[in-house]
Design a protein around this motif. Structure first.
Motif, short mmCIF file in Angstrom:
data_model
loop_
_atom_site.label_atom_id
_atom_site.label_comp_id
_atom_site.label_asym_id
_atom_site.label_seq_id
_atom_site.Cartn_x
_atom_site.Cartn_y
_atom_site.Cartn_z
N ILE A 28 -5.00 -0.62 10.04
CA ILE A 28 -3.70 -0.43 10.67
C ILE A 28 -2.58 -0.92 9.76
O ILE A 28 -1.53 -0.28 9.62
CB ILE A 28 -3.66 -1.13 12.04
N GLY A 29 -2.79 -2.04 9.10
CA GLY A 29 -1.77 -2.58 8.20
C GLY A 29 -1.47 -1.63 7.05
O GLY A 29 -0.29 -1.36 6.74
N ASP A 30 -2.51 -1.12 6.41
CA ASP A 30 -2.29 -0.19 5.29
C ASP A 30 -1.68 1.13 5.78
O ASP A 30 -0.79 1.70 5.14
CB ASP A 30 -3.61 0.08 4.58
N LEU A 31 -2.19 1.62 6.93
CA LEU A 31 -1.71 2.91 7.42
C LEU A 31 -0.23 2.85 7.81
O LEU A 31 0.55 3.76 7.48
CB LEU A 31 -2.56 3.35 8.61
N ILE A 32 0.17 1.79 8.50
CA ILE A 32 1.59 1.68 8.87
C ILE A 32 2.46 1.45 7.65
O ILE A 32 3.59 1.92 7.57
CB ILE A 32 1.78 0.56 9.92
N LEU B 261 0.06 12.52 5.61
CA LEU B 261 -0.40 11.62 6.66
C LEU B 261 -1.92 11.69 6.82
O LEU B 261 -2.57 10.65 7.05
CB LEU B 261 0.29 11.99 7.98
N GLY B 262 -2.50 12.87 6.72
CA GLY B 262 -3.95 12.98 6.82
C GLY B 262 -4.67 12.28 5.69
O GLY B 262 -5.69 11.59 5.91
N ALA B 263 -4.16 12.44 4.46
CA ALA B 263 -4.78 11.75 3.32
C ALA B 263 -4.64 10.24 3.46
O ALA B 263 -5.58 9.48 3.13
CB ALA B 263 -4.15 12.22 2.02
N ALA B 264 -3.48 9.78 3.92
CA ALA B 264 -3.29 8.33 4.12
C ALA B 264 -4.25 7.81 5.19
O ALA B 264 -4.82 6.71 5.05
CB ALA B 264 -1.84 8.06 4.53
N LEU B 265 -4.43 8.59 6.25
CA LEU B 265 -5.34 8.17 7.31
C LEU B 265 -6.77 8.02 6.78
O LEU B 265 -7.43 6.99 7.00
CB LEU B 265 -5.30 9.20 8.44
N GLY B 266 -7.26 9.03 6.04
CA GLY B 266 -8.63 8.96 5.55
C GLY B 266 -8.82 7.94 4.45
O GLY B 266 -9.79 7.17 4.45
N ALA B 267 -7.88 7.89 3.48
CA ALA B 267 -8.04 6.97 2.36
C ALA B 267 -7.95 5.52 2.82
O ALA B 267 -8.75 4.67 2.38
CB ALA B 267 -6.96 7.27 1.31
N SER B 268 -6.98 5.21 3.69
CA SER B 268 -6.85 3.82 4.15
C SER B 268 -8.06 3.38 4.96
O SER B 268 -8.49 2.21 4.89
CB SER B 268 -5.58 3.67 4.99
N LEU B 269 -8.66 4.30 5.73
CA LEU B 269 -9.85 3.93 6.50
C LEU B 269 -11.02 3.63 5.57
O LEU B 269 -11.73 2.61 5.75
CB LEU B 269 -10.21 5.08 7.45
N LEU B 270 -11.25 4.49 4.58
CA LEU B 270 -12.36 4.25 3.65
C LEU B 270 -12.14 2.97 2.85
O LEU B 270 -13.08 2.19 2.63
CB LEU B 270 -12.50 5.45 2.71
N ALA C 87 0.83 -1.20 0.00
CA ALA C 87 0.00 0.00 0.00
C ALA C 87 0.87 1.26 0.00
O ALA C 87 0.58 2.25 -0.70
CB ALA C 87 -0.93 -0.01 1.22
N GLY C 88 1.96 1.26 0.78
CA GLY C 88 2.87 2.41 0.79
C GLY C 88 3.56 2.61 -0.54
O GLY C 88 3.70 3.76 -1.02
N LEU C 89 4.00 1.51 -1.18
CA LEU C 89 4.64 1.62 -2.49
C LEU C 89 3.66 2.15 -3.53
O LEU C 89 3.99 3.06 -4.32
CB LEU C 89 5.17 0.25 -2.91
#
Length: 717
Positions: free
Chosen positions: A161-165, A123-132, A46-48
């Motif tokens: 949590i996996g995607d966000l980290i 970080l904010g976009a990653a937090l929202g996108a990964s949650l959705l 997901a990070g890549l």
């Protein structure tokens, strides 16, 4: 055709490499899978993918869908024919691609994460996108029956949590890795030895957490923060991202060696998320501070450079003013001698011509002395302050400040002696700043070497040039202040004395000869202009100041009767040339004024012309131009010309709209560069338009152009 084929093959190769790397990272991270869909505590793919979406855009969506579906089929036992594999891949790919598009197009995110704002948005976009995405993907698998409805929240939490980290650890690292220059600078700043010690500190912290046999491994979890703080402070955001990746790899390896279950690994991943966010924010703050310090140093350097340029410009202006004085006198003497020689070989005329040539030579020597003193001033060492107390028979000295002297004029309300006019008592001495290396013998000689370098006048010399203001600071250095109530020196026309009814400093004007009043604080300029104008047949009276002219002005002066004209210096001690012009207007004296100055510039000339002067001449001026201006002033005083406004309007009507704009701005006192900036055109274009304006309007110089603009403006009002 071949080029497009090669481009297509290159893109296919890049997409293939991306798919292979994505699948390999998914396989490496497939540890402690949670439930049937294989949710892992850390999802680096997901990070890549998020980093490459930010860099390349939505064109990676097909490759990402293929990579996700292939990884699910190979490692999670899912089939393409099932109804959840392709939809979940599409949701993941389009979700992260949409978040990346918003960051790049709407937020204008910098891929180098150059400021604190970019990191927080990432970080904010990653937090929202990964949650959705986690909610949508788990909902798809819940609808297909692979995830129980009761486990929806728990599975979505682990997925999120996996995607966000994965994004927090890998996305900044990948983005900064694409900026190789940043990595090179961070490594050069840290050094290889220190980088090795930092990795050792990370390993020591992991050993303290997992090596010691304790029941609670979270007791010493703070040891993960300490090495990362060190790395972030030294390496900034680049160092922090590298340290986070190293810490994450070490943490995953330690949890696998210890054989922790999925719940414990997830807890450590939550801890790692806190460590990653802390390290990234700290690294970003360090980078911003370094950029601020670099900007401050650059700004200070620019300010220092601008100050040096300003000081140099002021020094050059002051030096030009000092040179303009003797050059003006030299030209006047030379032209007067030339006129005498051309008039005939009379004995009296020859003697006068030789005397004027001698004076011209003296003025040339004076200019040479100014240049030599200036060269010595620039070659000398630093400045030092000397305390000096002037005695009752010695000249005074003002306080000098070496860092841009701002000298103050003496107070006018000090006690004065009552001898003669009450202005001739020397003041008490003050401190003086002197260049090191001046003669150390006579104090008075040293003081004169510092302050008095001009023949037959008082004012700043080559070693005393004003660099913080244009106006000259002049204080007389004789035994006492010179009385300004001295009688004006008269220059009669060639080979005969002033007639009984001629122009006198006091009394009524009775002669029909054109009378020229010369007011200048430089004695050589006064004498030179007086000699030149006398040779040309004018009756000349010279004054050393505006106050002296007002005190010695002939009674009942009326320029319309004798065709008189006032030739006045712009800047003088006390009342300036423009102040004198205003005072004459206030008294109702109609006297045409020609302003001369060694500090001339366009705004100053425009201000003088708008005040109503006939012309503005910059020293040293051509004598033909001076005589033409005087002739125009005398003619205007004797017989005011008709307005000729209709002819002027016809000439101005020939101008194009752009030329009218240029004329208005130039007449307002703006330079060519300012006009070019205002009109958003090139300076060369302004010069061309300006030349065409002068040609079409018939203006011979800037003064005439300004007068035309003033007349048109007055007519319009």
């Amino acid at each position: 055709m071949a080029a497009s084929l090669n481009l297509t093959l290159n893109r296919i190769g890049q997409f293939g490499a991306y798919v292979a790397l994505y699948v390999m990272l998914d396989w490496l991270s497939l540890i402690q899978p949670f439930v049937a869909i294989g949710v892992t505590p850390w999802n680096p793919p997901a990070g890549l993918g998020f980093a490459l979406f930010l860099h390349h855009g939505v064109q990676l969506v097909p490759a990402t869908v293929v990579a996700i579906a292939l990884a699910d089929v190979l490692f999670r036992g899912l089939s393409v024919e099932s109804g959840e594999t392709v939809p979940s891949a599409l949701v993941t790919a389009f979700g992260y691609a949409g978040a990346a598009w918003v960051l790049r197009r709407r937020v204008r995110l910098s891929l180098g994460l150059e400021n604190h704002r970019d990191l927080l948005w990432l970080l904010g976009a990653a937090l929202g996108a990964s949650l959705l995405i986690a909610l949508a993907v788990v909902a798809i698998f819940t609808w297909s029956g692979r995830v129980a409805a009761d486990d929806f929240a728990l599975v979505a939490l682990h997925f999120w949590i996996g995607d966000l980290i994965g994004i927090a650890v890998l996305t900044p690292f990948v983005l900064l890795l694409m900026k190789r220059r940043l990595f090179a600078e961070a490594l050069r700043r840290t050094g290889r030895i220190e980088a090795a010690l930092q990795l050792g500190a990370i390993g020591l912290g992991l050993w303290v957490i997992f090596g010691l046999e304790r029941s609670d491994h979270f007791e010493f979890s703070f040891t993960l923060f300490l090495p990362l703080i060190w790395i972030a402070l030294r390496g900034g955001l680049v160092g922090a991202s590298c340290g986070i990746v190293a810490t994450q790899l070490g943490l995953i390896l330690a949890t696998q060696l210890k054989g922790f279950d999925a719940a414990t690994v997830t807890q450590f991943q939550v801890l790692m998320l806190a460590v990653a966010v802390t390290g990234l924010v700290l690294g970003s703050v360090v980078d911003e501070r370094r950029r601020a310090e670099a900007w401050q140093k650059e700004h200070e350097s620019e300010l220092a450079h601008a100050a040096r340029l300003t000081a140099t410009a002021e020094l050059a202006g002051a030096l030009a003013h000092e040179l303009n004085q003797p050059l003006t006198a030299l030209i006047s003497y030379a032209r007067a001698a030339q006129s005498l020689i051309e008039a005939g070989p009379a004995a009296a005329g020859g003697a006068e011509a030789r005397a004027m040539i001698d004076r011209a030579v003296q003025q040339a020597s004076r200019a040479g002395d100014i240049i030599r003193n200036s060269r010595e001033f620039l070659r000398r060492g630093d400045l030092r302050i000397l305390s000096y107390r002037a005695g009752p028979d010695q000249p005074d000295a003002q306080q000098h400040r070496g860092d841009g002297p701002r000298r103050q004029r003496p107070a006018r309300d000090r006690a004065r002696s009552r001898d003669r006019c009450g202005r001739c008592r020397p003041r008490a001495g003050r401190r003086a700043r002197q260049r090191s290396g001046l003669p150390a013998g006579d104090r008075r000689a040293r003081l004169r070497a510092l302050r008095h370098h001009q023949a037959e006048r008082h004012g700043p010399g080559a070693r005393d040039l004003p660099v913080d203001h244009r106006g000259a600071w002049r204080a007389h250095l004789g035994r006492g202040r010179r009385c300004r109530r001295r009688r004006a020196r008269l220059h009669a026309p060639r080979r005969h004395r002033p007639e009984p009814g001629g122009i006198r400093p006091r009394g009524r004007v009775m002669s029909d000869k054109p009378a020229i009043f010369v007011v200048d604080d430089d004695a050589a300029v006064r004498e030179g202009l007086g000699a030149l104008l006398s040779v040309k047949g004018y009756a000349v009276a010279t004054f050393e100041s505006a106050e002296a002219f007002l005190a010695g002005m002939p009674a009942g002066l009326d320029a319309s009767k004798a065709g008189a004209c006032l030739l006045v210096d712009l800047r003088m001690p006390g009342m300036s040339g423009l102040d004198l012009h205003r005072e004459l207007k206030r008294r109702g004296i109609r006297l045409p004024v020609i302003v001369i100055s060694g500090h001339g510039d366009i705004p100053m000339a425009v201000a003088a012309l708008k005040a109503g002067v006939v012309d503005f001449l910059e020293k040293p001026f051509d004598t033909d131009v001076l005589l033409a201006s005087i002739g125009e002033a005398v003619q205007r005083a004797a017989a005011p010309a008709a307005s000729g406004l209709g002819d002027l309007k016809e000439r101005v009507a020939q101008l194009t709209p752009r030329e009218r704009e240029v004329m208005a701005l130039v007449a307002a006192g703006h330079s060519n560069k300012v006009v070019a900036h205002r009109l958003d055109i090139a300076v060369r274009t302004v010069e061309i338009h300006r030349a065409r304006v002068m040609e079409k309007t018939g203006a011979r110089n800037l003064s005439e152009l300004v007068r035309m603009a003033i007349r048109l403006e007055g007519e319009a009002q």
